[in-house]
Every structure is written in structure tokens, then in C-alpha cells.
Design an enzyme around this catalytic site. Structure first.
Site, PDB file in Angstrom:
ATOM      1  N   GLU A   1      -9.219   2.039  -8.385  1.00 18.31           N
ATOM      2  CA  GLU A   1      -9.401   1.227  -9.592  1.00 18.31           C
ATOM      3  C   GLU A   1     -10.902   1.092  -9.871  1.00 18.31           C
ATOM      4  O   GLU A   1     -11.630   0.485  -9.087  1.00 18.31           O
ATOM      5  CB  GLU A   1      -8.795  -0.170  -9.364  1.00 18.31           C
ATOM      6  CG  GLU A   1      -8.967  -1.079 -10.561  1.00 18.31           C
ATOM      7  CD  GLU A   1      -8.406  -2.487 -10.352  1.00 18.31           C
ATOM      8  OE1 GLU A   1      -8.704  -3.116  -9.326  1.00 18.31           O
ATOM      9  OE2 GLU A   1      -7.669  -2.947 -11.240  1.00 18.31           O
TER      10      GLU A   1
ATOM     11  N   LYS B   1      -9.162 -23.006  -8.755  1.00 16.64           N
ATOM     12  CA  LYS B   1     -10.505 -22.580  -8.355  1.00 16.64           C
ATOM     13  C   LYS B   1     -10.868 -21.285  -9.073  1.00 16.64           C
ATOM     14  O   LYS B   1     -10.259 -20.252  -8.855  1.00 16.64           O
ATOM     15  CB  LYS B   1     -10.559 -22.319  -6.851  1.00 16.64           C
ATOM     16  CG  LYS B   1     -11.966 -21.998  -6.368  1.00 16.64           C
ATOM     17  CD  LYS B   1     -11.994 -21.243  -5.057  1.00 16.64           C
ATOM     18  CE  LYS B   1     -11.806 -19.771  -5.216  1.00 16.64           C
ATOM     19  NZ  LYS B   1     -12.904 -19.068  -5.898  1.00 16.64           N
TER      20      LYS B   1
ATOM     21  N   CYS C   1      -7.156  -5.887 -15.562  1.00 10.94           N
ATOM     22  CA  CYS C   1      -6.283  -5.326 -14.524  1.00 10.94           C
ATOM     23  C   CYS C   1      -5.387  -4.248 -15.113  1.00 10.94           C
ATOM     24  O   CYS C   1      -5.092  -3.258 -14.462  1.00 10.94           O
ATOM     25  CB  CYS C   1      -5.474  -6.429 -13.862  1.00 10.94           C
ATOM     26  SG  CYS C   1      -4.586  -7.466 -15.017  1.00 10.94           S
TER      27      CYS C   1
ATOM     28  N   GLU D   1      -1.081 -11.398  -8.589  1.00 12.39           N
ATOM     29  CA  GLU D   1      -1.310 -10.433  -9.667  1.00 12.39           C
ATOM     30  C   GLU D   1      -2.569  -9.686  -9.278  1.00 12.39           C
ATOM     31  O   GLU D   1      -3.659 -10.266  -9.270  1.00 12.39           O
ATOM     32  CB  GLU D   1      -1.447 -11.189 -10.999  1.00 12.39           C
ATOM     33  CG  GLU D   1      -1.134 -10.319 -12.195  1.00 12.39           C
ATOM     34  CD  GLU D   1      -2.379  -9.680 -12.762  1.00 12.39           C
ATOM     35  OE1 GLU D   1      -2.639  -8.506 -12.370  1.00 12.39           O
ATOM     36  OE2 GLU D   1      -3.081 -10.314 -13.537  1.00 12.39           O
TER      37      GLU D   1
HETATM   38  O1  TXE Z   1     -12.176 -10.040  -6.361  1.00 13.03           O
HETATM   39  P1  TXE Z   1     -11.484 -11.020  -5.313  1.00 13.03           P
HETATM   40  P2  TXE Z   1     -13.713  -9.717  -6.628  1.00 13.03           P
HETATM   41  C1  TXE Z   1     -10.697  -6.034  -8.558  1.00 13.03           C
HETATM   42  C2  TXE Z   1     -11.752  -5.124  -9.108  1.00 13.03           C
HETATM   43  C3  TXE Z   1     -13.003  -5.570  -8.423  1.00 13.03           C
HETATM   44  C4  TXE Z   1     -12.499  -6.087  -7.100  1.00 13.03           C
HETATM   45  C5  TXE Z   1     -13.365  -7.123  -6.440  1.00 13.03           C
HETATM   46  O2  TXE Z   1     -11.437  -3.791  -8.756  1.00 13.03           O
HETATM   47  O3  TXE Z   1     -13.874  -4.503  -8.186  1.00 13.03           O
HETATM   48  O4  TXE Z   1     -11.253  -6.651  -7.424  1.00 13.03           O
HETATM   49  O5  TXE Z   1     -13.589  -8.265  -7.279  1.00 13.03           O
HETATM   50  C6  TXE Z   1     -11.177 -15.598  -4.451  1.00 13.03           C
HETATM   51  N1  TXE Z   1      -8.594 -16.222  -0.069  1.00 13.03           N
HETATM   52  N2  TXE Z   1     -10.334  -7.087  -9.463  1.00 13.03           N
HETATM   53  O6  TXE Z   1     -14.494  -9.582  -5.369  1.00 13.03           O
HETATM   54  O7  TXE Z   1     -12.221 -11.039  -4.018  1.00 13.03           O
HETATM   55  C7  TXE Z   1     -12.474 -15.358  -5.180  1.00 13.03           C
HETATM   56  O8  TXE Z   1     -13.373 -16.415  -4.958  1.00 13.03           O
HETATM   57  C8  TXE Z   1      -8.380 -16.747  -1.276  1.00 13.03           C
HETATM   58  C9  TXE Z   1      -9.059  -6.963 -10.106  1.00 13.03           C
HETATM   59  O9  TXE Z   1     -14.206 -10.723  -7.593  1.00 13.03           O
HETATM   60  O10 TXE Z   1     -10.060 -10.629  -5.271  1.00 13.03           O
HETATM   61  C10 TXE Z   1     -11.990 -15.274  -6.618  1.00 13.03           C
HETATM   62  O11 TXE Z   1     -11.756 -16.567  -7.139  1.00 13.03           O
HETATM   63  N3  TXE Z   1      -9.157 -16.481  -2.336  1.00 13.03           N
HETATM   64  C11 TXE Z   1      -8.606  -8.251 -10.683  1.00 13.03           C
HETATM   65  C12 TXE Z   1     -10.663 -14.539  -6.489  1.00 13.03           C
HETATM   66  O12 TXE Z   1     -10.281 -14.727  -5.130  1.00 13.03           O
HETATM   67  C13 TXE Z   1     -10.208 -15.680  -2.164  1.00 13.03           C
HETATM   68  C14 TXE Z   1      -9.631  -9.117 -11.295  1.00 13.03           C
HETATM   69  C15 TXE Z   1     -10.704 -13.056  -6.799  1.00 13.03           C
HETATM   70  O13 TXE Z   1     -11.673 -12.446  -5.982  1.00 13.03           O
HETATM   71  C16 TXE Z   1     -10.499 -15.109  -0.914  1.00 13.03           C
HETATM   72  C17 TXE Z   1     -10.864  -9.143 -10.548  1.00 13.03           C
HETATM   73  C18 TXE Z   1      -9.630 -15.410   0.165  1.00 13.03           C
HETATM   74  N4  TXE Z   1      -9.801 -14.882   1.396  1.00 13.03           N
HETATM   75  C19 TXE Z   1     -11.183  -8.130  -9.691  1.00 13.03           C
HETATM   76  N5  TXE Z   1     -11.590 -14.335  -1.045  1.00 13.03           N
HETATM   77  C20 TXE Z   1      -7.403  -8.173 -11.586  1.00 13.03           C
HETATM   78  N6  TXE Z   1      -6.261  -7.796 -11.028  1.00 13.03           N
HETATM   79  O14 TXE Z   1      -7.440  -8.518 -12.741  1.00 13.03           O
HETATM   80  C21 TXE Z   1     -11.978 -14.418  -2.338  1.00 13.03           C
HETATM   81  N7  TXE Z   1     -11.156 -15.240  -3.025  1.00 13.03           N
END
Ligand code: TXE
Length: 468
Positions: free
Chosen positions: A369, A165, A272, A238
Site C-alpha cells: 500500500e 483518540k 484507505c 478498518e
Molecule cells: O498508522 P497507525 P500510521 C497506513 C498507511 C501508512 C501506515 C502508517 O499505509 O503508511 O498506515 O501510518 C494509533 N495500539 N494507513 O503510522 O500506526 C496511532 O496513534 C493502539 C492506512 O499513522 O496504524 C493512530 O491514532 N493504537 C490507514 C492510529 O493508531 C495505536 C490510515 C493509526 O496509526 C498503536 C492511516 C497501538 N499499539 C495509515 N500504535 C487507513 N486504513 O485508512 C499506534 N496507534
């Protein structure tokens, strides 16, 4: 028309949701919104396919090679989709697709030696790594294809089947890759679903998957871990990072500035493992700030489709607001913007590459971050103190040390709490054959290399008496 892939067939959603082009801020496509029933179908298709897929390693290696060839052949069609939904320049989108090909071929070619612990007159003992079953893979919006392939390639090679997904901000390229790869894989082996949350939470709570592989924020990672605890699903996380670059006092600011700048601003800082804060000795601080600011001012920020664009917009409105808010806070706290410091006045989520000086720990942009094009440079007097500050906080993803004295740099590197530490460059360790994972709250487990593949297996011990 973007469709999901379930059991080898293209499937429209019961409804759709808008995907926004971050270069305009306007919707440009619709993606299918997966219903709970459709998620069940995807999970069941993956479980059914697993029964045969797990049995033939050679067939799996061949299928991964075909998958790599298919992506390579379709890269010119896929790259513009990735640019439109993610924002990154076309050349970066092409690189991301090329990386997916490298990862698939790496796992197809990886030799996994048999682990025979004993084979003598007393008996025989072998460690066998068995696939888990269905893997739920959940990816974020910064590198939708790279991060999907870090999961799909090793999971499939190990003999699992996958339901992936993508983030609702960037579903399209993953959907297109899912459809494309049906020519390389048996039906049900790779399923792609898309939808707004709570689809992710539904996947982690679903009874079929035996493993969740998640890349995203630490906050969501904690929720994923809690959901996995219910039926003890295996878990790889990750998560975020607040990655420090520690500059030693013998470094030459002008010499290191290019690599340091791109270590922080690649993909517009939405990596990240990007450099998120720089610790510079007081003596070098001003020169380093200026060297970085020169680069920040001259880099070309434009729509990813524009010729010569080096950085695109931020991917989404909440992230744009977050970066703008962190910079505004820092400026209010007395930081100086040596470059940038404000949004770019045009539609879409464009922000000026920003170098901040005159701030210290305790400022949000240093402690949290930022995940965007704004880099704080912090002056330090005492190296031990700088290392302690670099290690402060809950993250521990990557770090770097900068000095022409490689032995001294290695000594400092050994003090840093991070899953990867590099010298005179940031993030060089991101390769298919090296483990990638965070210490502390930056993650759990690792991806890539044989270690990443082993994360998609359970150990089984096979013993018998010696042959007569
Ligand atoms: O991330 P989310 P978001 C950090 C970055 C950013 C913050 C928020 O600081 O500001 O995260 O980004 C799915 N159970 N990173 O809101 O919520 C969601 O649909 C299972 C760092 O986009 O973590 C998406 O596919 N899954 C990072 C995925 O999780 C769930 C890269 C990531 O979303 C869920 C991106 C749940 N309860 C953002 N809720 C890196 N480490 O590279 C949401 N999702």
C-alpha cells in the site's frame, strides 16, 4: 489553546507535543499529551455517563441532531484547523466536516425495527441489541473527522459512551470537535484525549472499554487485536488496502480517465480505499497511461490554504519518505514515470502526482500500500490472470471494474475479493447507509449502516411464555 475533553470539562495535558503543518514542515501548534491518570479519568467518566446514557434512545437521537447542528454551525472555524494539521485543501476540509454532519443525522434518523422472532400462543421471543459500555475509538491522520464520526455517531446512538483518540499527526480538529460537542451531549458521553504513542496501546490495554474501534494500518491493527484478546473486548478494525482497478478491453481510456484519476489521487492518495494499482489490457495500456499522465501534470498541487489547490502536501514526513522511497525503487527497477516521479522542490511534504508505467507484480509499489500520490499502471494480456493478480496479497478492501458492458463488468466484479466493488467509478459505496469493511487482512467487521451500529452492541435474547 487546544484542550482535551474529559467528563464534560476542558483539560490541558500535563505536557504538550508539537503539531506540524505539512505545507511548511514546521510546527504551528501544541497539543496536550494525555497522562495515564488522565486516561483513567476519561475512561471512568465515560463509564459513569453510560449508566444513564444507555437508557433513553429518543434523548440520544436528539443529542446527535444537536451535535450535527453544532458542527454545521462551526464548520468555517473548524475547516482551517483541519487544513493546517492535515494538509488537505480547504474545500476538502469543509466537505469532511459536512460529511460528519451527514453521518450524525443519518444515525439520529435511523429506524431500528424491533426484531420479534415469535409472538404467538406458544410464547414470545425478541432479539434485543444492547450497548456494550465504553468504546475506545482510535483514528488515523488521513480523515480525522470522517473516521472519528464513523465511530462516534453509531456508538452513541446504540447507547455507548466514547473515549476517542486522534492520531498524534492530526489531533487538533478532533480536540476542537470534542469541546464543541459538549453543548450537545451530557458530560462524559464523549471524551477526547490526545497524545503520542503509547497512548493508543494504553487505551487498548485499558480494563474499562468493552470495545475498540480502530482505523489505521494493518500492522497496528494486529497489535490492537492482540491487546483486545486479553479481556475479549469487541473489535472493529478498518485497515489498509491495495485496491485494484481492473480495466476491461472495451473501456475508453479518455472517458474513464477523470474518474479513475480522482479515485486514486483524492486526498493525495491518502485514502484507505483509493485505487492503488491499475490493471489495463495491453492494447489500452499506453493510451490510459497518457490520459492519466495528462491529468497528473495539470492538477494543481499547493498548500491547502491556497486558492484553487486541488491536492495538498502529504500529511507527514514518514509518509512522504515512504512514497518517495517506493517511487524511487520502482524507477530503479525500470518503471517509467509518465508524470511526476519526484518531490516538489519547496518546503513541506509536497510530491508530484506520479503515474508509473512499465512495471509488474513483484515491484514494491504494486505489492504494497503506497498511500500517496503515485499510481502504477500494469499491462495484462489475459483477464483471468489480471483478476488473479488483483486478488493476490493480503488486502481486500475495495476494488473497481471499468467497462461500458455492465453485465460483463458485474461478472468480473463477482470474482474480486474485496468488501466493496464498484463499476466505472471507484469508492461510490462510501455512504452512511452501506457497510464498509475489508476482506482478508483489510479489516474485521464493518462500519456504517445498521450493520455498523450493530457492531457497537451485544445481542440479548428476551423470551417468555405467551401471555395468559
Ligand atoms: O498508522 P497507525 P500510521 C497506513 C498507511 C501508512 C501506515 C502508517 O499505509 O503508511 O498506515 O501510518 C494509533 N495500539 N494507513 O503510522 O500506526 C496511532 O496513534 C493502539 C492506512 O499513522 O496504524 C493512530 O491514532 N493504537 C490507514 C492510529 O493508531 C495505536 C490510515 C493509526 O496509526 C498503536 C492511516 C497501538 N499499539 C495509515 N500504535 C487507513 N486504513 O485508512 C499506534 N496507534
Amino acid at each position: 489553546m487546544y484542550q482535551m475533553t474529559i467528563g464534560g470539562s476542558p483539560v490541558p495535558g500535563a505536557g504538550t507535543f508539537e503539531v506540524i503543518d505539512p505545507a511548511t514542515g514546521e510546527p504551528f501548534a501544541q497539543a496536550p499529551d494525555c497522562t495515564p491518570d488522565q486516561l483513567d479519568q476519561a475512561m471512568n467518566a465515560a463509564a459513569a455517563a453510560w449508566r444513564t446514557w444507555r437508557r433513553d434512545d429518543d434523548a440520544r437521537r436528539e443529542a446527535l441532531r444537536r451535535a450535527a447542528d453544532a458542527i454545521e454551525a462551526a464548520a468555517d472555524r473548524l475547516a482551517p484547523i483541519l487544513t493546517a494539521e492535515q494538509g488537505k485543501p480547504l474545500k476538502d476540509a469543509r466537505n469532511e466536516l459536512a460529511g460528519a454532519v451527514v453521518w450524525l443525522r443519518y444515525y439520529a434518523d435511523l429506524e431500528l425495527p424491533r426484531e420479534i422472532v415469535q409472538d404467538d400462543a406458544r410464547g414470545y421471543a425478541e432479539i434485543v441489541r444492547r450497548p456494550l459500555g465504553v468504546v475506545a475509538a482510535i483514528t488515523p491522520w488521513n480523515f480525522p473527522i470522517t473516521l472519528a464520526m464513523w465511530k462516534i455517531a453509531p456508538a452513541l446512538r446504540a447507547g455507548n459512551t466514547v473515549v476517542v483518540k486522534p492520531s498524534p499527526y492530526t489531533p487538533l480538529t478532533t480536540l476542537a470537535v470534542g469541546e464543541l460537542l459538549q453543548q450537545a451531549l451530557p458530560p462524559g458521553v464523549l471524551n477526547v484525549v490526545s497524545g503520542r504513542d503509547p497512548l493508543g496501546a494504553r487505551m487498548t490495554a485499558h480494563p474499562v472499554p468493552r470495545k475498540i474501534s480502530f482505523t489505521g494500518s494493518t500492522a497496528t491493527g494486529r497489535r490492537v487485536a492482540a491487546a483486545a484478546a486479553d479481556d475479549l473486548k469487541r473489535l472493529t478494525l478498518e485497515l489498509g488496502g491495495n485496491d485494484p482497478a481492473v480495466i476491461l478491453d472495451d473501456a475508453d481510456p479518455e472517458q474513464i480517465a477523470d474518474r479513475l484519476f480522482w479515485g486514486a489521487f483524492g486526498n493525495n492518495g491518502q485514502i484507505c480505499l483509493a485505487v492503488k494499482r491499475v490493471y489495463a489490457p495491453e492494447r489500452l495500456h499506453d493510451d490510459l497511461v497518457e490520459a492519466l499522465a495528462v491529468r497528473a501534470r495539470s492538477v494543481r498541487v499547493d498548500a491547502g490554504t491556497a486558492e484553487g489547490a486541488q491536492l495538498g502536501p502529504l500529511n507527514n514526513r514518514p509518509q512522504f519518505d515512504r512514497v518517495a522511497g517506493l517511487v524511487a525503487d520502482a524507477l530503479r527497477d525500470g518503471a517509467v514515470a509518465a508524470a511526476g516521479g519526484a518531490p516538489i522542490d519547496r518546503p513541506g511534504y509536497f510530491y508530484q502526482p506520479t503515474i508509473l508505467a512499465g512495471l509488474g507484480d513483484g515491484t514494491r509499489i504494486v505489492d504494497e500500500e503506497q498511500f500517496g500520490p503515485a499510481l502504477p499502471v500494469i499491462a495484462y494480456r489475459d483477464l483471468d490472470d489480471a483478476v488473479e493478480r488483483a486478488n493476490a496479497g493480503d488486502y481486500g478492501l475495495t476494488a473497481s471494474v471499468w467497462s461500458p458492458d455492465l453485465d460483463r463488468a458485474a461478472q468480473v466484479a463477482a470474482e474480486l475479493e474485496a468488501g466493496q466493488v464498484s463499476v466505472n467509478v471507484h469508492g461510490l459505496g462510501v455512504r452512511p447507509d452501506l457497510p464498509f469493511g475489508g476482506h482478508k487482512q483489510s479489516g474485521l467487521g464493518v462500519e456504517n449502516g445498521p450493520w455498523g451500529l450493530y457492531g457497537f452492541t451485544d445481542l440479548q435474547v428476551l423470551t417468555r411464555p405467551a401471555k395468559p
